[in-house]
Design an enzyme around this catalytic site. Structure first.
Site, PDB file in Angstrom:
ATOM      1  N   TYR A  69       1.025  -1.221  -0.107  1.00  0.00           N
ATOM      2  CA  TYR A  69       0.014   0.022   0.017  1.00  0.00           C
ATOM      3  C   TYR A  69       1.015   1.139   0.070  1.00  0.00           C
ATOM      4  O   TYR A  69       0.763   2.177  -0.965  1.00  0.00           O
ATOM      5  CB  TYR A  69      -1.029   0.130   1.221  1.00  0.00           C
ATOM      6  N   GLU A 148     -26.397  -2.511  19.678  1.00  0.00           N
ATOM      7  CA  GLU A 148     -25.280  -2.142  19.288  1.00  0.00           C
ATOM      8  C   GLU A 148     -24.133  -1.632  20.496  1.00  0.00           C
ATOM      9  O   GLU A 148     -24.601  -1.374  21.694  1.00  0.00           O
ATOM     10  CB  GLU A 148     -25.347  -0.856  18.424  1.00  0.00           C
ATOM     11  N   LYS A 150     -21.859   0.448  22.701  1.00  0.00           N
ATOM     12  CA  LYS A 150     -21.610   1.941  22.812  1.00  0.00           C
ATOM     13  C   LYS A 150     -20.337   2.444  22.893  1.00  0.00           C
ATOM     14  O   LYS A 150     -19.549   2.103  23.709  1.00  0.00           O
ATOM     15  CB  LYS A 150     -22.288   2.450  24.065  1.00  0.00           C
ATOM     16  N   ASP A 152     -16.992   4.802  23.092  1.00  0.00           N
ATOM     17  CA  ASP A 152     -16.532   5.879  24.116  1.00  0.00           C
ATOM     18  C   ASP A 152     -15.705   6.938  23.107  1.00  0.00           C
ATOM     19  O   ASP A 152     -14.478   6.804  23.402  1.00  0.00           O
ATOM     20  CB  ASP A 152     -16.190   5.135  25.058  1.00  0.00           C
ATOM     21  N   GLU A 217     -19.441   7.479  15.599  1.00  0.00           N
ATOM     22  CA  GLU A 217     -18.469   7.857  16.600  1.00  0.00           C
ATOM     23  C   GLU A 217     -16.995   7.840  15.950  1.00  0.00           C
ATOM     24  O   GLU A 217     -16.452   7.094  15.325  1.00  0.00           O
ATOM     25  CB  GLU A 217     -18.708   6.936  17.543  1.00  0.00           C
ATOM     26  N   TYR A 269     -23.408   4.745  12.759  1.00  0.00           N
ATOM     27  CA  TYR A 269     -24.481   4.080  13.460  1.00  0.00           C
ATOM     28  C   TYR A 269     -25.901   4.573  13.271  1.00  0.00           C
ATOM     29  O   TYR A 269     -26.565   3.875  13.844  1.00  0.00           O
ATOM     30  CB  TYR A 269     -23.942   3.961  15.055  1.00  0.00           C
ATOM     31  N   LYS A 361     -25.730   1.410  30.181  1.00  0.00           N
ATOM     32  CA  LYS A 361     -24.382   1.469  30.416  1.00  0.00           C
ATOM     33  C   LYS A 361     -23.887   0.451  31.324  1.00  0.00           C
ATOM     34  O   LYS A 361     -24.354  -0.018  31.976  1.00  0.00           O
ATOM     35  CB  LYS A 361     -24.170   2.903  30.842  1.00  0.00           C
ATOM     36  N   CYS A 461      15.942   2.989  52.904  1.00  0.00           N
ATOM     37  CA  CYS A 461      14.869   1.811  52.726  1.00  0.00           C
ATOM     38  C   CYS A 461      14.200   1.713  54.104  1.00  0.00           C
ATOM     39  O   CYS A 461      14.575   1.623  55.013  1.00  0.00           O
ATOM     40  CB  CYS A 461      15.704   0.557  52.665  1.00  0.00           C
ATOM     41  N   CYS A 464      14.773  -1.506  56.185  1.00  0.00           N
ATOM     42  CA  CYS A 464      16.146  -1.935  56.833  1.00  0.00           C
ATOM     43  C   CYS A 464      17.180  -0.745  57.011  1.00  0.00           C
ATOM     44  O   CYS A 464      18.141  -0.686  57.368  1.00  0.00           O
ATOM     45  CB  CYS A 464      17.143  -2.939  55.898  1.00  0.00           C
ATOM     46  N   CYS A 479      16.615  -0.624  47.232  1.00  0.00           N
ATOM     47  CA  CYS A 479      17.307  -0.654  48.250  1.00  0.00           C
ATOM     48  C   CYS A 479      18.462  -1.400  48.084  1.00  0.00           C
ATOM     49  O   CYS A 479      18.728  -2.477  47.519  1.00  0.00           O
ATOM     50  CB  CYS A 479      16.429  -1.415  49.401  1.00  0.00           C
ATOM     51  N   CYS A 485      18.417  -6.836  53.821  1.00  0.00           N
ATOM     52  CA  CYS A 485      17.081  -6.136  54.196  1.00  0.00           C
ATOM     53  C   CYS A 485      16.162  -7.261  54.416  1.00  0.00           C
ATOM     54  O   CYS A 485      15.835  -8.031  53.414  1.00  0.00           O
ATOM     55  CB  CYS A 485      16.618  -5.661  53.035  1.00  0.00           C
TER      56      CYS A 485
HETATM   57  C1  9MJ Z   1     -22.424   4.939  20.183  1.00  0.00           C
HETATM   58  N1  9MJ Z   1     -22.267   6.065  21.020  1.00  0.00           N
HETATM   59  O1  9MJ Z   1     -21.730   4.001  20.130  1.00  0.00           O
HETATM   60  C2  9MJ Z   1     -25.645   5.935  18.958  1.00  0.00           C
HETATM   61  N2  9MJ Z   1     -23.816   4.867  19.659  1.00  0.00           N
HETATM   62  O2  9MJ Z   1     -27.530   6.683  18.027  1.00  0.00           O
HETATM   63  C3  9MJ Z   1     -24.567   4.170  18.872  1.00  0.00           C
HETATM   64  N3  9MJ Z   1     -24.608   5.998  19.504  1.00  0.00           N
HETATM   65  C4  9MJ Z   1     -26.847   6.628  18.759  1.00  0.00           C
HETATM   66  N4  9MJ Z   1     -25.872   4.431  18.506  1.00  0.00           N
HETATM   67  C5  9MJ Z   1     -28.569   7.675  17.652  1.00  0.00           C
HETATM   68  N5  9MJ Z   1     -23.758   2.920  18.749  1.00  0.00           N
HETATM   69  C6  9MJ Z   1     -28.041   8.519  18.777  1.00  0.00           C
HETATM   70  C7  9MJ Z   1     -27.016   8.228  19.342  1.00  0.00           C
END
Ligand code: 9MJ
Length: 743
Positions: A69, A148, A150, A152, A217, A269, A361, A461, A464, A479, A485
């Site tokens: 690539y 799905e 979630k 972060d 995300e 998503y 969550k 130490c 000791c 030490c 010790c």
């Molecule tokens: C996250 N944060 O993974 C939504 N999200 O769908 C997924 N957030 C979301 N869906 C509609 N998997 C509003 C937020």
């Protein structure tokens, strides 16, 4: 715009050049003319690179090695330099169209909503019931949900017009976000141009949409985050506390060239709005729409699936929770969405979030608490480790009241003071870690008259009183008391009795503490002089079933067993004996290696650094440490005494000689990094495995050696930091030849 050739011509015309310079320019011209500079070839290259990129990011099915690539990418760069071809979807457009981010406020055409959070299964049950009631779903039936993970990271909206990425906007307050288009373009998982998949599954797009606002995300993988932080530490740049902060910091860079260096990725998503192309229509389920996005080249999360009813959703939550720690990206829960778009439309939105979805969550993995004190613990090899004592707090489902601070550099890096409010993070099985100080809290406390104290690393130490020293570039303070010790002595004896060492059943911490405390044992050799009578009357602290500490006498039966167990340890295999000696840098695999190269302890004690270095996977740090250990008078005396007392480890069985002849690298673990010229990774792996070695993807203390090719990155750095032997391609070829591998 002038082509490279035009520029060269003008240099030749306008300047008095030396003959050498004219010659060099002619050579450069020849090289470029030799290339195919046709428009067709250029377009073909762009398409090929985009196809490879799609296979890598969307289909998780790389078609070519990274090197190939990169080679094509360089060719594309060269052609663009020599011509005025600059297609909008060329991967070279990701950075370098000179645009800086404006961060201008952009109103979302459809608000970019967040989700309502829930934490308990009762709330999930209530959500399911609400969906049934509102969508008039029969109780007999079970509603269908698109489930799905979630992610972060940061939510983003990508706008494609006629398939071309024209704008990327952050969530902002949900109504108005910031324009980060130039930065989003540097993220390789975000296609600059949508393209249709060759596959024609039912939910897949049949035409490029006229308009698409897709939400998803932006996040950083854990690998990427760690590599980035390692790099940052080397250059004294800011280190990020977690992948989410790293992703946020990276996406908000003014200069896209900076963002381009950060390992960001993207998953789609949700479709905010879309006008499908002629002959196409949008699928009528959330799951179908995700597949539709995927078929246009937008990556979606591979764990997404459809489940029925409360039970299905709860199962998904548990299934994802169980995998959470092994994923290469952070998630903080799951998202449950009513799958039918018609029902979603019926339910609509509240002011903040859709009514048809919830974020279910996981318990939080980060909490704030107070740093009460720092204690310093002495380990078996004398390393002094600072341990934070914390106001107890529940993080990720476990109660935490103390946490290692690793070393003095870590305290400095965090800028900790006693009394600070700190952030503690515990991800699953991972050891809890202090990730930062809440400085506003410090200011508040100081304004109220509190004085927060600096953490002072001890110069002597704590066990000791011997001097504490730091050697060369070692991050650890040690030490210098050695076996004077008591802490080191106790731990050295415990180590000797460990299961992987001489496996003396019954010789645990409490008994060793008493034996050392009563001066019955000061070196491991003293264990063999213990009598049943001495042990039978030994009293030690014992925790009863209710957790209360009581003093207990060992008693005759146990004393008898312990003496027998100690005696049985005299003839354990030689490799275990070597490991039991507790030589720094000698773990179980190095011990095994030594035991197969040196038949007796006398042979090993007489080994020179050169002899040790001749063993394929022993590096200079381990070799020097071993030689130093046996040069130490005290250690020689203990070994002599062990021999006198009848400790006679079994040499490794002769079969291993035969095994060793056929599979001489048995028990060794190699890591391959960078690109080798003569072999692919697969070939090198196979060669090593044929000789009995294991090949692993990551470097740890257990790694025997790292084979580093060109452009080796963080694995090489880690190996160097851990003092692990590094083999060049030439060393690797020699190692193979030495063991008769025909190359
Ligand atoms: C996250 N944060 O993974 C939504 N999200 O769908 C997924 N957030 C979301 N869906 C509609 N998997 C509003 C937020």
């Amino acid at each position: 715009m002038s082509t490279l050739i035009d520029l060269i011509e003008s240099i030749s015309d306008d300047n008095d050049l030396t003959r050498e310079q004219v010659h060099d320019l002619e050579e450069i011209k020849k090289t470029y003319r030799a290339q195919d500079l046709s428009r067709e070839h250029y377009r073909e290259l762009v398409d090929t690179l985009n196809r490879y990129s799609r296979a890598y990011y969307i289909e998780d099915n790389p078609l070519v090695p990274d090197d190939e690539y990169d080679r094509l990418y360089r060719e594309l760069q060269d052609i663009e330099a020599a011509t005025d071809f600059k297609d909008a979807d060329a991967p070279t457009r990701r950075v370098g169209d000179g645009l800086l981010n404006t961060f201008a406020a952009v109103k979302h055409q459809v608000p970019l909503m967040s989700l309502d959070d829930i934490f308990h299964k009762e709330e999930l049950e209530a959500f399911n019931q609400r969906m049934h009631l509102a969508a008039k779903i029969d109780d007999e039936e079970e509603a269908e949900y698109c489930c799905e993970p979630k992610l972060d990271g940061l939510a983003i909206s990508l706008i494609y017009e006629q398939g071309i990425l024209v704008r990327a906007v952050t969530r902002g307050d949900g109504t108005t976000g910031e324009d980060v288009t130039a930065n989003a373009k540097t993220i390789k998982a975000i296609p600059l141009k949508l393209s249709l998949s060759a596959d024609k599954s039912s939910d897949w797009a049949k035409a490029i949409p006229d308009y698409l606002d897709v939400r998803g995300e932006v996040f950083m993988t854990r690998d990427g985050f760690e590599q980035w932080n390692e790099e940052a530490k080397k250059h004294n740049w800011r280190v990020f506390a977690n992948p989410r902060n790293a992703a946020a910091g990276s996406l908000r860079q003014q200069d896209p060239k900076v963002t381009a260096t950060r390992p960001l990725t993207f998953n789609a998503y949700y479709i905010g709005a879309a006008t499908p192309g002629a002959g196409d229509s949008l699928p009528d389920t959330q799951y179908g729409r995700l597949q539709w996005c995927k078929s246009l080249g937008l990556p979606i999360n591979p764990l997404v699936c459809v489940k029925r009813g409360f039970t299905g959703m709860q199962e998904f939550y548990q299934y994802i929770g169980a995998q959470r720690n092994s994923l290469n990206y952070d998630i903080d829960g799951t998202v449950m969405k009513l799958n039918s778009i018609a029902l979603q439309e019926e339910l609509g939105f509240t002011a903040k979030a859709p009514r048809w979805a919830v974020a279910y969550k996981f318990p939080p993995q980060e909490e704030m608490t107070e740093l009460l004190a720092v204690d310093f613990q002495v380990g078996r090899t004398g390393v002094i480790t600072p341990v934070a004592r914390l106001k107890p707090v529940c993080v990720g489902g476990a109660n935490i009241s103390n946490c290692t601070l690793h070393n003095a550099d870590e305290i400095k890096r965090l800028g900790l003071k006693i009394g600070d409010t700190i952030i503690i993070r515990r991800a699953g099985d991972v050891i809890p870690q202090i990730t930062g100080v809440v400085l506003e809290e410090r200011t508040k406390k100081e304004a109220q008259g509190a004085t927060l104290t600096e953490i002072v690393f001890p110069t002597t130490c704590p066990e000791c009183g011997s001097k504490v020293e730091r050697e060369g570039s070692d991050v650890a303070y040690r030490c210098t008391g050695g076996l004077v010790c008591p802490a080191q002595r106790r731990l050295a004896i415990e180590h000797y009795a460990e299961r992987n060492a001489l496996d003396i059943d019954g010789l645990g911490t409490a008994i060793v503490d008493e034996l050392v405390g009563h001066k019955l044992v000061s070196t491991v050799a003293d264990l063999y002089t213990l009598t049943e009578a001495q042990l039978a009357t030994l009293t030690f602290e014992h925790e009863d079933d209710s957790g209360k500490l009581t003093r207990r006498t060992l008693g005759e039966t146990i004393a008898k067993k312990l003496v027998a167990n100690i005696a049985a340890s005299k003839t354990r295999p030689f490799n275990r004996f070597i490991y039991a000696l507790g030589i720094r840098e000698v773990g179980t695999s190095t011990a095994k290696l030594l035991a197969t190269h040196f038949k007796t302890i006398d042979d090993l004690m007489a080994a020179t650094t050169e002899q040790l270095l001749a063993i394929p996977t022993i590096g200079p740090v381990a070799a020097t440490t071993i030689v130093d250990f046996f040069a130490e008078e005290h250690n020689r005396a203990v070994i002599a005494r062990l021999k006198e007392l009848g400790v006679a480890p079994e040499p490794l069985e002769q079969v291993s000689e035969m095994n060793l002849a056929q599979k001489p690298l048995i028990g060794q673990t190699y890591v391959l990094t960078g690109s080798l010229e003569r072999f692919t990774r697969e070939q090198a792996k196979e060669l090593l495995e044929q000789l009995g070695a294991k090949v692993s993807g990551s470097v740890s203390k257990k790694t025997s050696a790292v084979v580093a090719g060109a452009a080796a990155g963080s694995k090489l750095t880690k190996a160097q930091e851990l003092g692990i032997k590094v083999l060049s391609e030439e060393d690797f070829v020699n190692l193979m030849a030495e063991h008769g591998q025909q190359l």
